[in-house]
Each structure stands twice: as structure tokens, then as C-alpha cells.
Write an enzyme that holds these catalytic residues in place. Structure first.
Site, PDB file in Angstrom:
ATOM      1  N   HIS A 146       9.564  -0.751  -4.226  1.00 11.94           N
ATOM      2  CA  HIS A 146      10.561   0.260  -4.576  1.00 11.94           C
ATOM      3  C   HIS A 146      10.941   1.090  -3.353  1.00 11.94           C
ATOM      4  O   HIS A 146      10.199   1.146  -2.366  1.00 11.94           O
ATOM      5  CB  HIS A 146      10.028   1.190  -5.674  1.00 11.94           C
ATOM      6  CG  HIS A 146       8.816   1.967  -5.258  1.00 11.94           C
ATOM      7  ND1 HIS A 146       7.532   1.443  -5.250  1.00 11.94           N
ATOM      8  CD2 HIS A 146       8.672   3.247  -4.831  1.00 11.94           C
ATOM      9  CE1 HIS A 146       6.670   2.344  -4.852  1.00 11.94           C
ATOM     10  NE2 HIS A 146       7.344   3.458  -4.578  1.00 11.94           N
TER      11      HIS A 146
ATOM     12  N   ARG B 222       3.854   0.806   3.528  1.00 10.29           N
ATOM     13  CA  ARG B 222       5.240   0.513   3.901  1.00 10.29           C
ATOM     14  C   ARG B 222       5.393  -0.988   4.115  1.00 10.29           C
ATOM     15  O   ARG B 222       4.740  -1.575   4.971  1.00 10.29           O
ATOM     16  CB  ARG B 222       5.631   1.255   5.184  1.00 10.29           C
ATOM     17  CG  ARG B 222       5.800   2.748   5.021  1.00 10.29           C
ATOM     18  CD  ARG B 222       6.452   3.355   6.262  1.00 10.29           C
ATOM     19  NE  ARG B 222       6.408   4.796   6.229  1.00 10.29           N
ATOM     20  CZ  ARG B 222       5.424   5.532   6.751  1.00 10.29           C
ATOM     21  NH1 ARG B 222       4.427   4.935   7.360  1.00 10.29           N
ATOM     22  NH2 ARG B 222       5.452   6.842   6.662  1.00 10.29           N
TER      23      ARG B 222
END
Length: 318
Positions: free
Chosen positions: A189, A209
Site C-alpha cells: 500500500h 519500504r
């Protein structure tokens, strides 16, 4: 810290903490009466967190973490998922949730979060990170990333990251105000620009990340291996969650979503909204519009006034 076996409980208020982010903006300072530094790019306001001190009543100055540690049953409730989980993981009781406001005026990195088991095994942390978003405001054309467009193998996802083509394989979802999204652990997301939202999540900062739009910022490292360890590489069956709305005397109650870690409701209160924690679970109340009070008992003296942008934690034992 109070050492009594019993403690007088009441609705607790906290001072929010503003956090500067390169992707932040100025909307939070404009819309909510918070301690937001003027002229700074504030991306997040942490409103309920176990390291915040109480800002009202006899317990003023006490950290939420210390209160929960000393009185876990009274604060979290006898049916608390987190309390049972902490015992199973051999961890001391902790306040399980973190509540934020976010102002995304630039694109955030593409992220994924671990579940509890992975966080415990690889990070030494009790919680992974399930999170939910309630969109407060969205600029025209605003979108966010929620999952992938097509099934990917781990090798295909890693290849796309290194070739810079992952952006073409992610699912972009149009966003408007009042939309609700759930991000279970493993969900790929990202917030894109032009979004203001309310976030409730497990109390964890475990963020991996996966992709950062080729920024190559040494202060924002990627976590590709861990991301791929936990990422769901199948398309999501659903993006937006449809609330369940129920009319009650004095208010309209909308169940926005529910998961094993928390449930979120929107109350539109006209006269009186009634909840009874009854020792079952802790409640967090945020005033998004208007003002009012949260009371424990029938006396006006027991009520805590709350204004727009303020939060109240109602312990389960109230």
C-alpha cells in the site's frame, strides 16, 4: 505512578505529538486545534500512543504505558486481544493501538507491514501492524495504492523493483472523503498526494519500504528482502470497506470495520451516544467535527469536555 490496587478511572485526554515529514503539509494545523509547528511540513499527528502522558485529572503526567502496565485488566479489558497475545508472547502488557492523523501532500513510499509472528521472530517486537484508514478529505483525482493488479511471484516482484517497473503492477484506487480501507499485515500500500486521513493501527512502527519511486534517499532505505518475506502478492478481493449503519436514539452509529486487533465506528451524535465498556475493552473517542463531552457516570462533574481534534481514552474498567 499510583501504587494502589484500585485506581479511580475516568476518560483520559492526551497531548498529541506532531511529526514533520517530507511528504507532509499544512492542513492539520488549519483544521484541528493541535500543537502543530507553524510553517512546518507536518505529515503525522500521533494522538493516542502508549508513550504519551495524561493531560487531565488526577493522573495528569502519567504515561499511558505505565498505567497499562500497572493495571492491564482495568485499562485493556478482560477480553482484550492484546492482553492475551502479550501473555502468549511472554511480553509485559502494552497498550495495543496507535491513533494518528495524516496529511499526505506528496507521494509516500510503497510499504508493507509484518504480522505479529514475523515481528516477534525477526524484530523482537510484540506487535506487527494491521492498520485502517478513514479518509477525511481527498483532493479531486486523489488515489492510493492498495495491492497489486495481477498475481506475482517473489522473483517477479523483486525483478520489477530492480527494473523500476513495480509502479506498473500495483493497484491504483480512486479515493473520496469518507472512504474506508483496511490494510491487514502483508498488504502492499501507499498514500499518494492530496489525502487527509484518520488512521488506527497496532502500536508498531515496523514499516518495510518496498519501493520509493526511485528517490534513492540514504535516509529512507528500502527493505526489499523483509518486504518480500511478508508481502501478499495476490490481488485483493476488496479495496473499500462498506460501513454498516444503524440508527440509535440520539445518534447514528456506523461500523466502519472490524478485525481481530480493533474495531472502528463513526458516531454522529445529536443528543446522546451511549456505550458501556463494562470491563470488556478500552474505547478511544476522537472528535472530528463539533464538540461535546465524554462522561463516566451521570454527574456533570464526571464529564470531560472535548473539542474538534481532541482524543479521549475510556478505560475498560470505567
Amino acid at each position: 505512578m499510583q501504587n494502589r490496587k484500585d485506581i479511580d478511572l475516568y476518560p483520559l485526554k492526551f497531548l498529541a505529538i506532531a511529526k514533520e515529514k517530507v511528504w507532509g503539509g499544512h492542513k492539520l494545523a488549519q483544521l484541528f486545534p493541535l500543537e502543530v509547528p507553524a510553517g512546518r511540513l507536518v505529515g503525522e499527528v500521533w494522538a493516542v500512543w502508549d508513550q504519551l502522558p495524561v493531560d487531565n485529572g488526577p493522573l495528569r503526567g502519567e504515561k499511558l504505558a505505565d498505567l497499562v502496565g500497572a493495571h492491564p485488566q482495568l485499562f485493556l479489558g478482560k477480553r482484550s486481544f492484546a492482553l492475551a497475545q502479550d501473555k502468549a508472547a511472554g511480553q509485559p502488557p502494552q497498550f495495543p493501538l496507535l491513533v494518528k492523523l495524516l496529511d499526505a501532500q506528496d507521494t509516500l513510499s510503497v510499504q508493507v507491514h509484518p504480522d505479529d509472528a514475523y515481528a516477534q521472530a525477526h524484530e523482537g517486537e510484540p506487535f506487527g501492524k494491521a492498520e485502517a484508514w478513514y479518509i477525511l478529505d481527498a483532493e479531486p483525482g486523489a488515489r492510493l495504492i492498495h495491492g497489486v493488479q495481477m498475481p506475482l511471484t517473489r522473483a517477479e516482484a523483486e525483478q520489477a523493483i530492480h527494473r523500476g517497473t513495480l509502479r506498473d503492477k500495483m493497484e491504483y484506487v480512486a479515493v473520496t472523503a469518507e472512504d474506508v480501507f483496511m490494510n491487514p499485515p502483508g498488504t502492499i500500500h501507499a498514500l499518494l498526494e492530496g489525502l487527509l486521513l484518520y488512521e488506527i493501527q497496532q502500536s508498531s512502527d515496523q514499516t518495510y519500504r518496498l519501493y520509493d519511486w526511485d528517490r534513492h534517499d540514504p535516509n529512507r532505505p528500502l527493505h526489499i528482502e523483509k518486504s518480500l518475506d511478508v508481502a501478499d502478492l495476490e490481488p485483493l478481493a476488496q479495496h473499500k470497506v462498506k460501513p454498516i449503519v444503524r440508527a440509535e436514539p440520539g445518534c447514528t452509529r456506523s461500523l466502519l470495520l472490524a478485525c481481530p486487533q480493533f474495531a472502528a465506528e463513526l458516531l454522529q451524535v445529536r443528543a446522546l451516544g451511549l456505550d458501556r465498556p463494562a470491563g470488556e475493552c478500552v474505547h478511544i473517542r476522537t472528535i472530528l467535527e463539533g464538540s461535546g463531552s465524554v462522561g463516566d457516570g451521570h454527574s456533570l462533574a464526571d464529564r470531560v469536555d472535548v473539542a474538534r481534534g481532541e482524543w479521549v481514552v475510556v478505560p475498560a474498567g470505567s
